[in-house]
Design an enzyme around this catalytic site. Structure first.
Site, PDB file in Angstrom:
ATOM      1  N   TRP A  45       0.865  -1.181   0.083  1.00  0.00           N
ATOM      2  CA  TRP A  45      -0.225   0.122   0.267  1.00  0.00           C
ATOM      3  C   TRP A  45       0.808   1.133   0.079  1.00  0.00           C
ATOM      4  CZ3 TRP A  45      -2.374   2.676   4.821  1.00  0.00           C
ATOM      5  CH2 TRP A  45      -1.306   2.706   5.858  1.00  0.00           C
ATOM      6  N   ASP A  46       2.058   1.113   0.357  1.00  0.00           N
ATOM      7  CA  ASP A  46       3.112   2.203   0.230  1.00  0.00           C
ATOM      8  C   ASP A  46       2.997   2.989  -1.198  1.00  0.00           C
ATOM      9  OD1 ASP A  46       4.081   0.053   2.078  1.00  0.00           O
ATOM     10  OD2 ASP A  46       5.580   1.114   2.680  1.00  0.00           O
ATOM     11  N   TRP A  94      -1.451  -8.469  -0.397  1.00  0.00           N
ATOM     12  CA  TRP A  94      -0.493  -7.527   0.584  1.00  0.00           C
ATOM     13  C   TRP A  94       0.941  -7.073   0.137  1.00  0.00           C
ATOM     14  CZ3 TRP A  94      -1.410  -3.441   3.065  1.00  0.00           C
ATOM     15  CH2 TRP A  94      -0.293  -2.864   3.999  1.00  0.00           C
ATOM     16  N   GLU A  95       1.491  -8.075  -0.503  1.00  0.00           N
ATOM     17  CA  GLU A  95       3.104  -7.827  -0.929  1.00  0.00           C
ATOM     18  C   GLU A  95       2.866  -8.371  -2.575  1.00  0.00           C
ATOM     19  OE1 GLU A  95       6.407  -9.025   1.106  1.00  0.00           O
ATOM     20  OE2 GLU A  95       5.424  -8.532   2.976  1.00  0.00           O
ATOM     21  N   THR A 100      -0.168 -10.371   7.799  1.00  0.00           N
ATOM     22  CA  THR A 100      -0.570  -9.461   6.694  1.00  0.00           C
ATOM     23  C   THR A 100      -0.811  -9.962   5.376  1.00  0.00           C
ATOM     24  OG1 THR A 100       1.802  -9.016   6.317  1.00  0.00           O
ATOM     25  CG2 THR A 100       0.679  -7.506   8.019  1.00  0.00           C
ATOM     26  N   GLU A 103      -0.607  -2.169  12.143  1.00  0.00           N
ATOM     27  CA  GLU A 103      -0.487  -3.470  12.062  1.00  0.00           C
ATOM     28  C   GLU A 103      -0.174  -4.108  13.495  1.00  0.00           C
ATOM     29  OE1 GLU A 103       1.486  -3.833   7.611  1.00  0.00           O
ATOM     30  OE2 GLU A 103       2.952  -3.461   9.327  1.00  0.00           O
ATOM     31  N   LYS A 123       0.856   1.462  16.015  1.00  0.00           N
ATOM     32  CA  LYS A 123       2.133   1.501  14.900  1.00  0.00           C
ATOM     33  C   LYS A 123       2.148   2.545  14.412  1.00  0.00           C
ATOM     34  CE  LYS A 123       4.737  -1.305  11.515  1.00  0.00           C
ATOM     35  NZ  LYS A 123       4.709  -2.275  10.584  1.00  0.00           N
ATOM     36  N   ASP A 150       9.460   2.557  17.242  1.00  0.00           N
ATOM     37  CA  ASP A 150       9.471   1.852  15.969  1.00  0.00           C
ATOM     38  C   ASP A 150       8.454   2.441  15.054  1.00  0.00           C
ATOM     39  OD1 ASP A 150      11.522   0.342  16.905  1.00  0.00           O
ATOM     40  OD2 ASP A 150      10.262  -0.916  18.090  1.00  0.00           O
ATOM     41  N   GLU A 195      13.235   3.965   7.924  1.00  0.00           N
ATOM     42  CA  GLU A 195      11.832   3.581   8.147  1.00  0.00           C
ATOM     43  C   GLU A 195      11.304   4.188   9.376  1.00  0.00           C
ATOM     44  OE1 GLU A 195       8.602   0.166   8.015  1.00  0.00           O
ATOM     45  OE2 GLU A 195      10.693  -0.358   7.857  1.00  0.00           O
TER      46      GLU A 195
END
Length: 669
Positions: free
Chosen positions: A334-335, A382-383, A398, A462, A527, A562, A605
């Site tokens: 989704w990035d 998702w990926e 995920t 997440e 997150k 994080d 990140e």
């Protein structure tokens, strides 16, 4: 909390100045420090050549859209290419190494997409080494070397190719081709990817000013020797390219054509084509900040990287790390749609369209995934990799349950139409909207009171797993269904009454005046932004008071250690739209500064990670400028230009090339 943030910002800012960037300007980043070095991807959307602090060497090359199984678990991973621009250079028979040079410095020219390293050796020569991935010629790159002798010296130069461990069956060959009077020396290395899926081939040649030097092969290197005279600058280049069988039926011969083409063009013409291509990008999309050089550099560096990681017409999309590394296996998340695409859409719609082409090409695989899990329509992974199948490691929930990606894709398609108002394109891509809408009406659960829920998902936050009615998931579904209904109305397509019913009755929970992250949420750490996304980039929460309450509540819930960079970017947008310039600026700075890594400020990140370059975070930071401070708003009828807002430190903000008419927005105090 904000006052503490100001203190941290001041400390980081002072540190960056001390660490060797005092010669930088708004277009050039400069360093003399090799400590904790993190390279920059000199990329052209097809190949990413990552800089190194070692003289005359690159760190790695990343090949866009080329995937092979990884040795750890077989999950697909973006492929490293053969490093074809590396050189061994000796002066008076002594080789230059990382340990025997002085006066090392390196600069990144963002305007022209160049990295130049400068050093001296034994007080005999000074050397400039400039590398580029040619923006105008997607599979090619070049390294230009300039040497100034301080006395007469004997120079030996050899081109060698570094082959990463994940490639096998390596073969190198040097041959001299002839066509009438033209002599064309070509050095080529060919290999197979780890499990034999693809052939990778890289080829090079030397380019000279004036008389060509006689090339010789020694082992797996090709080069020349020459006497240089004191004070007479000498220039040469190594040029070539890299091709794979993913893109070419005959990558070996196609890779050889890259240096042959370079021989006919020469150094200056290749360099000029590259510069012109970059100049055209900046003319049609740039951000200028007056009064804050650090912010100007960071913003332009982020924009430079996003431009570097994609090409119009390529039918490729963004990955979280772009073409800078194999981070996240080079998969598409989704990035792309939520964090990087909105910035590119504002400036370079042809590039943005490539992201959508990538999804459209994989619609059938998304329909297959829906069938696999017992649903209808299209369920995007998702990926995603080149196949369009689910590419998430099997241990990660995920891959099956972070399903908002399907709505994110649909929303990106509608946003392209909103930007362009192109009904012909909308008709062509209608099936993406329809099939994703059909997925959601098969996915929802109808409650006894007639409302709808989405059960058992992983949220945009997440940390929230196996939850029901995640705020962002449900809201993105509402928005995507409503967009599909609008598209159907425009195109005269049938409207499924279930789309309407679910979009009107899907639950978003609230408690004590705060929108709940998910049903039963009770103040746990999150997150990243989830609820706040309902106000931007979604349009599900529009009440100003509600937006403010949710902002104040959830900004304190985000993981301070994080949490990824993009959360601060979206909070900056929202505070700017609320008219709070100070908080908007504080979160703008927080979106990049704690995540910056030496020596050039490449994004990591999170504040606690070291995995640059995180293009996702760059996209969020740029959204803070365009859609926050800049006042730009994407509506169903196109871009709307609201009154922007300036941080106290900025004297002016100019956003160049926004919208189909390439408007220039100027905000002054």
């Amino acid at each position: 909390m904000i006052s503490n943030l100001k203190t941290i910002v001041s400390i980081f800012f002072l540190t960056s100045i001390v660490s060797g960037q005092s010669k930088s300007d708004e277009w050039n980043l400069y360093t003399t420090s090799r400590e904790n070095y993190n390279g920059v991807a000199m990329a052209n959307g097809q190949i990413g050549i990552v800089t190194d602090d070692t003289p005359l060497k690159t760190k790695e090359i990343i090949l866009n859209g080329v995937y092979e199984g990884s040795p750890e678990n077989g999950i697909s991973r973006i492929v490293k290419g053969i490093e074809f621009l590396n050189l061994h250079l000796s002066v008076n028979n002594k080789e230059i190494t990382s340990d025997n040079i002085d006066n090392w410095s390196q600069s990144i020219n963002m305007k022209e997409g160049l990295s130049t390293t400068t050093f001296t050796f034994n007080n005999l020569v000074s050397v400039n080494y400039t590398i580029l991935a040619n923006r105008a010629i997607p599979y090619s790159g070049m390294a230009i070397v300039e040497i100034l002798p301080k006395e007469d010296v004997f120079l030996s130069v050899n081109n060698y190719m570094n082959v990463p461990e994940e490639l096998k069956d390596v073969k190198s060959v040097y041959r001299v081709l002839k066509d009438n009077e033209f002599v064309m020396p070509v050095f080529r290395t060919t290999a197979k990817t780890l499990f034999g899926k693809y052939t990778v081939s890289a080829s090079t040649t030397f380019l000279f000013d004036g008389r060509k030097e006689l090339l010789k092969q020694t082992a797996d290197e090709v080069g020349f020797s020459k006497k240089l005279l004191k004070g007479q600058k000498y220039r040469f280049a190594i040029a070539g390219g890299i091709c794979t069988s993913k893109d070419f039926n005959d990558p070996i011969n196609e890779s050889e054509r890259q240096p042959i083409f370079a021989l006919q063009e020469g150094i200056d013409k290749l360099l000029e084509k590259h510069k012109v291509a970059w100049d055209e990008l900046w003319k049609t999309g740039d951000i200028q900040i007056e009064g804050d050089l650090d912010a100007q550099q960071r913003v332009r560096f982020a924009l430079y990287n996003l431009y570097s990681f994609i090409r119009p017409g390529s039918r490729q999309s963004f990955t979280p790390m772009g073409l800078s590394s194999q981070g996240y296996n080079g998969h598409v998340f989704w990035d792309s749609e939520l964090w990087m695409y909105p910035t590119i859409l504002a400036f370079q719609p042809d590039m943005a369209k490539s992201c959508l082409d990538y999804r459209s090409d994989r619609l059938e695989k998304a329909k297959q995934k829906a069938i696999v899990y017992g649903y209808k329509g299209a369920m995007y992974p998702w990926e995603s990799d080149d196949t369009g199948e689910e590419a998430t490691p099997t241990w990660a929930l995920t891959g099956i349950f972070e399903q908002h990606i399907t709505a994110d894709v649909s929303i990106a398609f509608w946003n392209y139409f909103s930007y362009t108002q192109d009904k012909v394109w909308l008709k062509k891509e209608w099936n993406v909207l329809k099939e994703t809408a059909d997925f959601w009406v098969s996915r929802v659960h109808k409650n006894s009171d007639g409302s709808y829920s989405i059960l058992n998902v992983v949220g945009a936050d997440e940390y929230a797993q196996h939850i029901d009615d995640n705020a962002f998931t449900n809201a993105s579904v509402i928005e995507s269904l409503k967009n599909t209904i609008k598209a159907a109305t425009i195109l005269g397509e049938p409207i499924d009454k279930r789309w309407v019913e679910v979009s009107e009755r899907l639950l978003i929970h609230a408690k004590n005046g705060i929108t709940q992250n998910y049903r039963g949420y009770d103040g746990q750490m999150i997150k990243q932004a989830d609820v706040n996304l309902l106000a931007y980039p979604l349009h599900v929460i529009t009440d100003t008071k509600q937006i403010e309450r949710d902002l104040e509540y959830y900004s304190a819930k985000i993981d301070p250690k994080d949490g990824p960079a993009m959360a601060s970017g979206v909070l900056s947008v929202l505070y700017a739209r609320q008219g709070n310039a100070q908080k908007a600026y504080d979160y703008f700075v927080k979106s990049y500064l704690p995540n910056s890594r030496p020596p050039f400020g490449v994004f990591s990140e999170s504040a606690n990670s070291n995995n640059p370059y995180f293009a996702t975070g760059a996209g969020a930071m740029l959204q803070a400028v365009i859609y926050g401070f800049g006042g730009v708003e994407l509506t169903d009828s196109g871009l709307k230009f609201n009154k922007g807002i300036l941080p106290e430190k900025w004297k002016s903000l100019k956003i160049i090339g926004v919208g189909s008419e390439e408007n220039t927005i100027v905000i002054k105090k």
